[in-house]
Write a protein that holds these residues in place. Structure first.
Motif, PDB file in Angstrom:
ATOM      1  N   ALA A  58     126.737 -75.482 -24.049  1.00  0.00           N
ATOM      2  CA  ALA A  58     127.063 -74.445 -25.018  1.00  0.00           C
ATOM      3  C   ALA A  58     128.198 -74.940 -25.900  1.00  0.00           C
ATOM      4  O   ALA A  58     128.907 -75.888 -25.558  1.00  0.00           O
ATOM      5  CB  ALA A  58     127.472 -73.155 -24.316  1.00  0.00           C
ATOM      6  N   ILE A  77     128.008 -63.593 -26.384  1.00  0.00           N
ATOM      7  CA  ILE A  77     127.107 -64.670 -25.962  1.00  0.00           C
ATOM      8  C   ILE A  77     125.986 -64.716 -26.990  1.00  0.00           C
ATOM      9  O   ILE A  77     125.192 -63.777 -27.111  1.00  0.00           O
ATOM     10  CB  ILE A  77     126.555 -64.427 -24.551  1.00  0.00           C
ATOM     11  N   LEU A 110     130.376 -67.738 -26.904  1.00  0.00           N
ATOM     12  CA  LEU A 110     129.671 -68.792 -26.177  1.00  0.00           C
ATOM     13  C   LEU A 110     128.297 -68.912 -26.814  1.00  0.00           C
ATOM     14  O   LEU A 110     127.470 -67.998 -26.702  1.00  0.00           O
ATOM     15  CB  LEU A 110     129.549 -68.444 -24.693  1.00  0.00           C
ATOM     16  N   SER A 111     128.034 -70.017 -27.529  1.00  0.00           N
ATOM     17  CA  SER A 111     126.780 -70.235 -28.242  1.00  0.00           C
ATOM     18  C   SER A 111     125.905 -71.155 -27.398  1.00  0.00           C
ATOM     19  O   SER A 111     126.217 -72.334 -27.214  1.00  0.00           O
ATOM     20  CB  SER A 111     127.067 -70.854 -29.619  1.00  0.00           C
ATOM     21  N   VAL A 112     124.796 -70.631 -26.895  1.00  0.00           N
ATOM     22  CA  VAL A 112     124.029 -71.258 -25.822  1.00  0.00           C
ATOM     23  C   VAL A 112     123.078 -72.334 -26.344  1.00  0.00           C
ATOM     24  O   VAL A 112     122.341 -72.120 -27.307  1.00  0.00           O
ATOM     25  CB  VAL A 112     123.226 -70.181 -25.055  1.00  0.00           C
ATOM     26  N   SER A 129     118.985 -69.665 -20.510  1.00  0.00           N
ATOM     27  CA  SER A 129     119.848 -68.648 -21.109  1.00  0.00           C
ATOM     28  C   SER A 129     120.502 -67.797 -20.020  1.00  0.00           C
ATOM     29  O   SER A 129     121.688 -67.449 -20.111  1.00  0.00           O
ATOM     30  CB  SER A 129     119.042 -67.765 -22.064  1.00  0.00           C
ATOM     31  N   ALA A 132     123.332 -69.606 -18.488  1.00  0.00           N
ATOM     32  CA  ALA A 132     124.518 -69.541 -19.342  1.00  0.00           C
ATOM     33  C   ALA A 132     125.232 -68.203 -19.201  1.00  0.00           C
ATOM     34  O   ALA A 132     126.467 -68.138 -19.156  1.00  0.00           O
ATOM     35  CB  ALA A 132     124.135 -69.791 -20.799  1.00  0.00           C
ATOM     36  N   VAL A 133     124.460 -67.118 -19.138  1.00  0.00           N
ATOM     37  CA  VAL A 133     125.059 -65.791 -18.952  1.00  0.00           C
ATOM     38  C   VAL A 133     125.783 -65.722 -17.606  1.00  0.00           C
ATOM     39  O   VAL A 133     126.909 -65.208 -17.518  1.00  0.00           O
ATOM     40  CB  VAL A 133     123.978 -64.699 -19.054  1.00  0.00           C
ATOM     41  N   ALA A 136     129.016 -67.718 -17.742  1.00  0.00           N
ATOM     42  CA  ALA A 136     130.060 -66.944 -18.418  1.00  0.00           C
ATOM     43  C   ALA A 136     130.624 -65.888 -17.477  1.00  0.00           C
ATOM     44  O   ALA A 136     131.849 -65.710 -17.373  1.00  0.00           O
ATOM     45  CB  ALA A 136     129.505 -66.300 -19.684  1.00  0.00           C
ATOM     46  N   LEU A 160     125.685 -59.406 -26.302  1.00  0.00           N
ATOM     47  CA  LEU A 160     124.608 -60.389 -26.410  1.00  0.00           C
ATOM     48  C   LEU A 160     124.037 -60.309 -27.817  1.00  0.00           C
ATOM     49  O   LEU A 160     123.869 -59.206 -28.360  1.00  0.00           O
ATOM     50  CB  LEU A 160     123.491 -60.093 -25.406  1.00  0.00           C
ATOM     51  N   SER A 170     117.871 -62.903 -26.068  1.00  0.00           N
ATOM     52  CA  SER A 170     118.995 -61.997 -25.823  1.00  0.00           C
ATOM     53  C   SER A 170     118.517 -60.673 -25.239  1.00  0.00           C
ATOM     54  O   SER A 170     119.121 -60.137 -24.299  1.00  0.00           O
ATOM     55  CB  SER A 170     119.764 -61.756 -27.122  1.00  0.00           C
TER      56      SER A 170
END
Length: 301
Positions: A58, A77, A110-112, A129, A132-133, A136, A160, A170
């Motif tokens: 990310a 996110i 936070l850019s995934v 994704s 990544a969530v 975070a 999101l 998302s």
């Protein structure tokens, strides 16, 4: 020249070409720009690895002012678009867009960077994704591996958002959060910009990218028909559509279905007349793009 390796076995104009030897040539979204400190806004960015095994990563953004009247800053996110098969957070258009969101909204982002199909066919992007969530969320108690999130992100105000395919991802993350839970995290809202959802018609590109998809209607794609739509795990949703976008009606259908589903939140929809798909990325200084940015950041206040 090796004619075998140059033989094309599949091509989707505007997206990618597949050669017989397995090579994939993408037609867009291959440029990159490095992170750093933006001279105009003072926004800082850096790249982080989320999963060493899968290489999911990310780009993390921090505004020049890292506190607010409420203390820590909201966390956004963001999941990029590109039909699940092109683009990344490291493209100039996405880097600039997110940089502007951070600056105008005074939020941490936070850019995934999920893995792309067809090399990594769907549903891998959904799993990446979600990873990544979860990564975070692992910072919600202030003891995660990334100091910027520990020190500056308010996990009681997590949003999101995404555009196109990223809006689809998302939405699905908001559903997954409802089903699996995210300890220490409160999802405050969901922003869907020109969302890609299905319209119950066969799509050859999607069929190629998602070979295991239930052709009778996969709920990850046909969101408006999902019996779990009412469980979207946030109190408010903003759907943005563009007047000339071929996906416009799908965004409207999602919005109407969400309101009728029994979901207990508040949904709003905003349309940019005369504009096409992701116009704000391609012409960020245009009047409607500036308006979209203001609507986006206002939603997170």
């Amino acid at each position: 020249m090796d004619t075998y390796s140059d033989e094309v076995v599949q091509e989707f104009p505007g997206f990618f070409r597949v050669y017989k030897d397995g090579r994939i040539e993408r037609f867009a979204g291959t440029d990159t720009t490095p992170p750093g400190t933006d001279a105009r806004t003072g926004v800082q960015s850096k790249d982080v690895i989320i999963d060493q095994e899968t290489s999911v990563s990310a780009r993390l953004y921090l505004p020049k002012t890292t506190t607010s009247s409420a203390g820590k800053l909201p966390l956004l996110i963001y999941i990029h678009g590109g039909a699940f098969c092109i683009c990344s957070p490291f493209n100039r258009i996405y880097h600039d867009h997110v940089n502007n969101v951070v600056h105008e909204g005074n939020v941490v982002v936070l850019s995934v960077n999920y893995r792309l199909a067809p090399e990594h066919p769907l549903p891998i992007a959904y799993d990446d994704s979600w990873a990544a969530v979860q990564w975070a969320a692992s910072h919600s108690m202030g003891s995660g591996p990334e100091p910027w999130l520990n020190d500056h992100a308010d996990f009681g105000r997590v949003y999101l958002a995404g555009d196109s395919a990223g809006a689809n991802l998302s939405h699905n993350m908001a559903l997954r959060a409802a089903a699996a839970g995210l300890d220490g995290v409160k999802l405050a809202g969901l922003v869907l910009i020109h969302p890609f959802f299905g319209n119950n018609k066969w799509n050859p590109l999607l069929d190629y990218l998602f070979p295991t998809m239930d052709k009778s209607g996969d709920p990850r794609i046909e969101a408006a028909d999902d019996p779990k739509l009412s469980t979207v795990a946030c109190p408010k949703v903003l759907v943005m559509v563009a007047g000339k976008d071929t996906l416009r009606d799908r965004g409207l259908t999602y919005y109407e279905a969400l309101k009728k589903s029994g979901w207990r939140g508040t949904a709003d929809i905003v349309e940019a007349p005369g504009e096409d798909h992701v116009f704000h990325l391609l012409n960020p200084d245009g009047e409607n793009a500036v308006a979209l940015l203001k609507q986006f950041v206002s939603f997170m206040e």
